[in-house]
Design an enzyme around this catalytic site. Structure first.
Site, PDB file in Angstrom:
ATOM      1  N   ASP A 481       1.012  -1.374   0.145  1.00 44.01           N
ATOM      2  CA  ASP A 481      -0.494   0.402  -0.069  1.00 44.01           C
ATOM      3  C   ASP A 481       1.121   1.259   0.013  1.00 44.01           C
ATOM      4  OD1 ASP A 481      -2.526   1.124  -0.178  1.00 44.01           O
ATOM      5  OD2 ASP A 481      -3.383   0.517   1.516  1.00 44.01           O
ATOM      6  N   ASP A 551     -10.534   2.452  -4.050  1.00 43.85           N
ATOM      7  CA  ASP A 551     -11.268   2.124  -2.279  1.00 43.85           C
ATOM      8  C   ASP A 551     -12.897   2.675  -1.935  1.00 43.85           C
ATOM      9  OD1 ASP A 551      -8.867   2.006  -0.588  1.00 43.85           O
ATOM     10  OD2 ASP A 551      -8.892   3.912   0.169  1.00 43.85           O
TER      11      ASP A 551
HETATM   12  C1  DGJ Z   1      -6.478   2.542   1.797  1.00 41.75           C
HETATM   13  C2  DGJ Z   1      -6.023   0.997   1.749  1.00 41.75           C
HETATM   14  O1  DGJ Z   1      -6.551   1.173  -0.225  1.00 41.75           O
HETATM   15  C3  DGJ Z   1      -7.289  -0.265   2.160  1.00 41.75           C
HETATM   16  O2  DGJ Z   1      -7.534  -0.726   1.052  1.00 41.75           O
HETATM   17  C4  DGJ Z   1      -6.829  -0.638   3.089  1.00 41.75           C
HETATM   18  O3  DGJ Z   1      -5.354  -1.436   2.899  1.00 41.75           O
HETATM   19  C5  DGJ Z   1      -5.828   0.742   4.313  1.00 41.75           C
HETATM   20  N1  DGJ Z   1      -5.512   1.762   2.829  1.00 41.75           N
HETATM   21  C6  DGJ Z   1      -5.271   0.472   4.533  1.00 41.75           C
HETATM   22  O4  DGJ Z   1      -5.252   1.388   5.556  1.00 41.75           O
END
Ligand code: DGJ
Length: 741
Positions: A481, A551
């Site tokens: 991430d 997201d």
């Molecule tokens: C952003 C990601 O896109 C989410 O899926 C998740 O992993 C969060 N970060 C966790 O902090």
């Protein structure tokens, strides 16, 4: 050979199955662009050079070609330079020891060979065998600065794709600065194009938008240190009159994950110059004698079958000639990710409970997301401390992974390797390891700073921490991430004259770290993520064959996001999960079936608390898992057709989205239709694409037979196809599966 050089005419011609690209060496050694378009068999393309005199007399005579018909300010150029006669936007600017940046490169030599070279330190498309492509390298020199500029072209033999990149070597005895170095430039002869690109923001990435070319400058860029949620490193120029499945389209896609720019200038003679490469605004490179700099690669795709054919070329190229490793074509596991189920609030028992439920439903891998390390109980601390929090995961990581494996699931884990929280042990130990500008306050984003990935010691530390975790248990997947943009971009180890290199050095460092990781753990499935799809780009696909798309997991929002993403990226690259309803990002309620149908068109998984499902929902998960296996082949290995654009369909009778996968032999078809907002509509037809008109297709649910010609020309009648006699409700979806007799 798909690349030939005509010595007499001094013309280079690059052919792909349906396209031709040509340029020539002028008598004074300039490279003049001749043609890019549909395939032409002719060898004599010299006559296509632009015979227009200078529009002004200012300072152009020195560069007037011996034939007296050309000025650099009007000619279509193959790689335009700054400040030496061409007043339009330039691809290359080198500031030499004189302090001036007038740049002038002339042809020196060339070579043509089978296969395709890699680019040192950078991701790039590759060939599986040398027969797949041919490469041309044209070396030009700037005699004043000693810059040796090599233009590298590769033409693919089975796909309408031509890649371009550039190398600059300093052959002089004094340093110079590269101020701009675009990877490709094409001077198209007119301005009759619509520009298509993928625009967005966090939780709404890659919406397809369009605008017509106008005189002057236009373009898109990123200065965020990522390719960004906001503009994907892609544009297409679609010739007026094009449609989804017809007309000429030129695609440009940059294999790069940091600041990029697409600059387009329509000049006074309506020539459209397209430049694509590293964003010059945030870039500079100090090149010492003997050093070499390589630009990232641009993949140009020509289509005379509309946007759809362009997409299908990118899908194939990126799936088979960009993604690498064990998972490139392997069937990906169905994932349950705990993020939206628990956020940071979980422990080992909770994860095992989810895993047990997942196993009963046929889900194949549990991914433990953010919150397992250091003191991370909320998302404002501990990034950088990559050791397990044993208060949460009692017994440690191995014990948890063993328990998950024991119930029959594989195990994956989340990291955010490039970040550091001020509240972390790593920051307390190494406050100097962040990107920062001495004396300037550091911006904070999501309670985190960015590690200086240009530094070997920083990368080594993170690599060792990750290896320790990954080596300690049977971990088969990593979600990598990245949750904030780069600001105050300075590196403590670089001298002032090299600070303009930090953005590029940063991404080189990230690539190096990813490469080390996948070399050390070659069986690992790496999934990229950047606050959703903030780094959904071809550069990342070189390391990770799937990327978290957004997201925003709301199926209705995903329709537009996935539609836009599919313009360039194959379904296998798009990670897509069924999440809870009401959706956590939008609050919208959507039927469970629809959430599954939408997620099924990517790399499939779940992102909700499986222990809280109703019996009815459990049954639906089982159905979806079965459908995933049944349709996997046609979805992932078939050709992808977009039938209804959800963005443009808003405001029509029924607003909807529809897409279709057709197997390579055209014997199997899967069509998905999703209603966004219903309306009273007497009849609406949906016409399929890409079938064999001669074949008879059987609807595997009803047994009804249709010819391919009927389905493509008249289509299905949605007026009678809804669940309730042609009435569709908001959010309702339907899938049709056809097999040819
Ligand atoms: C952003 C990601 O896109 C989410 O899926 C998740 O992993 C969060 N970060 C966790 O902090």
């Amino acid at each position: 050979m798909s690349i030939i050089y005509n010595e007499q005419l001094k013309v280079f011609k690059l052919d792909t199955p349906n396209s031709t690209y040509a340029f020539k060496i002028s008598p004074m050694g300039f490279l003049l662009h001749l043609y890019y378009g549909a395939y032409v068999p002719d060898a004599d393309l010299d006559y296509l050079r632009q015979y227009i005199r200078a529009s002004t007399t200012s300072a152009l005579t020195a560069h007037e070609d011996v034939e007296g018909y050309m000025s650099l300010d009007t000619a279509r150029l193959e790689y335009p330079c700054e400040g030496a006669g061409d007043m339009r936007i330039s691809a290359l600017s080198i500031r030499g020891k004189s302090g001036c940046n007038a740049t002038d490169i002339r042809y020196k030599s060339h070579k043509i060979y089978k296969g395709k070279p890699g680019i040192k330190g950078l991701p790039a498309t590759y060939v599986n065998t040398d027969d797949e492509a041919d490469t041309l390298e044209v070396v030009c020199t700037d005699c004043l600065t000693g810059a040796e500029v090599t233009l590298v072209y590769t033409a693919f033999n089975n796909l309408d794709a031509i890649t371009r990149s550039v190398r600059v070597k300093n052959t002089s005895d004094s340093a110079f600065e590269i101020e701009r170095i675009h990877s490709t430039t094409v001077d198209l002869p007119d301005m009759d194009f619509e520009m298509l690109h993928l625009q967005g923001r966090w939780a709404k990435e890659r919406t397809l938008v369009k605008r017509h070319l106008e005189f002057g400058l236009q373009g898109i860029h990123s200065k965020r240190g990522t390719s960004s949620h906001h503009n994907n490193p892609f544009v297409a120029l679609a010739r007026d009159g094009y449609t989804e499945e017809s007309g000429e389209v030129y695609g440009f896609s940059l294999v790069y994950s940091s600041n990029f720019a697409v600059e387009i200038e329509v000049d006074f003679f309506r020539t459209s110059r397209v430049l694509m490469g590293i964003n010059p605004e945030t870039f500079g490179w100090h090149l010492e004698p003997g050093e070499e700099f390589s630009s990232p690669e641009v993949v140009m795709v020509y289509s005379n079958g509309g946007v759809g054919a362009m997409s299908r070329t990118y899908h194939k190229l990126y799936r088979y000639n960009l993604c690498r490793g064990d998972w490139k074509c392997a069937k990906r596991p169905i994932i349950i990710n705990n993020w939206e189920a628990t956020y940071c609030d979980f422990n080992d028992d909770k994860l095992v409970a989810i895993a047990e439920e997942a196993a009963k439903l046929g889900i194949e891998m549990l991914v433990m997301d953010d919150g397992w390390f250091g003191t991370r109980n909320t998302d404002d601390c501990a990034l950088g401390d990559w050791y397990v929090n044993e208060n949460k995961l009692r017994g440690g990581i191995k014990s948890l992974v063993d328990r998950v494996n024991a119930v029959g699931l594989k195990f994956g884990i989340w990291f955010e390797p490039e970040m550091i929280c001020p509240d972390s042990q790593l920051y307390r130990d190494h406050p100097d390891w962040c990107l920062k500008v001495e004396g300037r306050e550091m911006s904070i984003g999501r309670s985190q700073y960015v590690l200086d990935m240009t530094r070997q010691d920083v990368r080594d530390n993170i690599f060792e921490q990750m290896c320790k975790v990954l080596g300690s248990a049977n971990i088969e997947y990593v979600k990598w991430d990245f949750n904030r943009n780069l600001t105050e971009v300075g590196s403590a180890l670089l001298p002032p004259e090299r600070q303009k290199e930090v953005f590029h050095r940063y991404v080189l460092g990230v690539y190096e770290l990813m490469e080390r990781l996948i070399n050390k753990f070659p069986h690992l499935l790496l999934e990229n993520c950047a606050g959703g799809g903030g780094r959904f780009d071809p550069g990342m696909l070189y390391y990770s064959p799937q990327i978290w798309t957004s997201d925003d997991t709301d199926a209705m929002e995903r329709l537009e996001i996935q539609y836009g993403t599919s313009i360039v990226y194959p379904p296998s690259a798009m990670s897509a999960h069924v999440s809870a309803s009401p959706n956590h990002q939008t609050g919208r309620e959507t039927p469970f079936k629809t959430r599954g149908d939408v997620a099924m068109s990517g790399s499939f998984g779940y992102e909700l608390d499986l222990t809280k499902l109703t019996d009815e929902e459990r049954a639906l998960v089982r159905e979806q898992v079965a459908a995933y296996h049944k349709y996997y082949d046609v979805i992932q290995n078939g050709d992808y057709y977009r039938l209804i654009n959800p963005t443009e369909s808003k405001g029509t009778m029924i607003s909807a989205s529809a897409w279709e996968s057709v197997s390579q032999d055209k014997n199997e078809v899967l069509l998905t239709y999703v209603v966004i907002r219903t309306a009273v509509a007497v009849s609406r037809y949906i016409r399929l694409c890409g079938l064999d008109p001669e074949k008879i297709y059987v609807d595997t649910e009803t047994g009804r037979e249709y010819s391919g010609a009927l389905l493509m020309n008249a289509g299905l009648n949605l007026g009678i196809a809804g669940a309730n006699g042609g009435k569709w409700s908001d959010g309702e979806s339907r899938v049709w599966h056809f097999i040819a007799k």
